[in-house]
Design a protein around this motif. Structure first.
Motif: not given
Length: 126
Positions: A63-83
């Motif tokens: 849920g935190v990862l999905v929320a982080a994605r939503r927050l970054i999207r709202s800022c027109q930003g970029r999110l990447r995960l290291i897995l």
């Protein structure tokens, strides 16, 4: 021996990198959520979450990862995960959980920080 949950942050070029270790669960996910919000509040819109040292992730962590994605999207930003993908026996637990829940496709997943910071991509969409 249990590994304590820890989030450390560094800047790498235009990216803010949060390195997460330990268990990402109901007790620890609020810490990561707050760190993500703090990074965005500081003006960073390029965020890398290095989850290579997370050995357990429950639904609250997802849920935190999905929320982080939503927050970054709202800022027109970029999110990447290291897995890291080390194979079936020792592969990333988070990678397997995201795949099992069908949400891995929502994320720009990279194997390491070097590849995550190496190239550019469009801001997150749909």
């Amino acid at each position: 021996m249990a590994v304590a949950f820890k989030v450390t942050g560094v800047e790498q070029g235009e990216w803010a990198v949060l390195r997460v270790s330990g268990e990402l669960d109901l007790m620890t996910s609020p810490v990561l959520r707050q760190r993500v919000h703090d990074v965005v509040a500081e003006g960073h819109h390029g965020l890398i979450l290095d989850l290579s040292e997370v050995f357990f992730c429950d639904s609250s962590g997802v849920g935190v990862l999905v929320a982080a994605r939503r927050l970054i999207r709202s800022c027109q930003g970029r999110l990447r995960l290291i897995l890291p993908d080390r194979g079936a026996d020792e592969g990333s637990h988070v990678n397997r959980v995201l795949g099992a829940l069908g949400v891995r496709r929502l994320f720009d997943v990279r194997p390491d920080v070097e590849s995550a910071t190496a190239d550019e991509a469009d801001p997150l969409s749909a």
